[in-house]
Design an enzyme around this catalytic site. Sequence first.
Site, mmCIF file in Angstrom:
data_model
loop_
_atom_site.group_PDB
_atom_site.id
_atom_site.type_symbol
_atom_site.label_atom_id
_atom_site.label_comp_id
_atom_site.label_asym_id
_atom_site.label_seq_id
_atom_site.Cartn_x
_atom_site.Cartn_y
_atom_site.Cartn_z
ATOM 1 N N ALA A 272 -2.021 -0.052 -3.412
ATOM 2 C CA ALA A 272 -0.810 0.598 -3.906
ATOM 3 C C ALA A 272 0.194 0.741 -2.773
ATOM 4 O O ALA A 272 -0.176 1.006 -1.623
ATOM 5 C CB ALA A 272 -1.134 1.973 -4.493
ATOM 6 N N LYS A 273 1.481 0.572 -3.102
ATOM 7 C CA LYS A 273 2.538 0.735 -2.099
ATOM 8 C C LYS A 273 2.510 2.132 -1.498
ATOM 9 O O LYS A 273 2.659 2.316 -0.296
ATOM 10 C CB LYS A 273 3.908 0.503 -2.747
ATOM 11 C CG LYS A 273 4.178 -0.922 -3.194
ATOM 12 C CD LYS A 273 5.540 -0.990 -3.888
ATOM 13 C CE LYS A 273 5.823 -2.371 -4.439
ATOM 14 N NZ LYS A 273 7.107 -2.417 -5.188
ATOM 15 N N ARG A 274 2.329 3.119 -2.366
ATOM 16 C CA ARG A 274 2.433 4.499 -1.907
ATOM 17 C C ARG A 274 1.312 4.885 -0.947
ATOM 18 O O ARG A 274 1.449 5.854 -0.200
ATOM 19 C CB ARG A 274 2.449 5.441 -3.112
ATOM 20 C CG ARG A 274 1.124 5.532 -3.863
ATOM 21 C CD ARG A 274 1.286 6.321 -5.140
ATOM 22 N NE ARG A 274 0.018 6.500 -5.830
ATOM 23 C CZ ARG A 274 -0.082 6.944 -7.070
ATOM 24 N NH1 ARG A 274 1.005 7.231 -7.746
ATOM 25 N NH2 ARG A 274 -1.257 7.095 -7.641
#
Length: 280
Positions: free
Chosen positions: A253-255
């Site tokens: 995930a990017k986050r």
Amino acid sequence: MFVTRFAPSPTGLLHKGHAFSALTAWNAAQAAGGRFILRIEDTDFTRCRPEYEAAILEDLEWLGLAWEAPVRRQSEHRAEYEAAMSGLRDTGLLYRCFRTRKELMALAGMARHADDPVDAWAFTGGPIGADEEAARLARGEAFAWRLSLAAARDRLGDLNALTWREEGVDPGLRHAAPERLGDMVIGRKDIGAGYVIASVVDDALQGITHVVRGEDLIETTSIQRLLQALLGLPTPVYHHHPLLLGPDGKRYAKRDRSVTLTELRAAGMTAEALKAELGF
């Protein structure tokens, strides 16, 4: 003809999970002798950045993917999405929601990740009174446009009767379950139409026959299937593939600052090595 797409949002750099999804769609198109389309889903201009889009194109070219030109950027087609939203508003299917992030989280009864969108799954509070709405609009308060499931049921009847054909996880005829998501946010005052309705409009305009994407978006498909019915648009076949998991067992995930393709390239990894690692 088989037509599919890869539709990243330029809110960060691509990671292995994105590569897996893009390659899955690309290989499906190649196997079917079909078309592969790249679409940039940049409706949220508050988070999207041109440098991320440039990096996305570089990463996909590095992977050996090719796509048709020109690339459709949602930021260049806002009028089409607003027209779709206008039709829904005019028939009473959308209402303004002025609730804040804090209020929505309290209503949802759970803590959310700081970067999660303000959607408060299963929210069905409905519109506020006309006088209060007028007062809030006069004060210039921010609001979101929500799709009213009650109004949709009045229009279509049993929403669970809506179906789509699934060829990925748990294949077969799948029944939509929009009630699980409640009155979902379709647009916001600040950015206008959001990704959910924009992608439905784009899939129809671009003749997408097969949507290949991660299984984390299965629930979103229910709302998109509902929008297709309300807007009179065709329903593609869906292929939701399993998510790629990292060494810690969590999805990329990017986050969570997953290792990006840009970083892998800088470290000397070749596209062939990555594709082999991902099973292609």
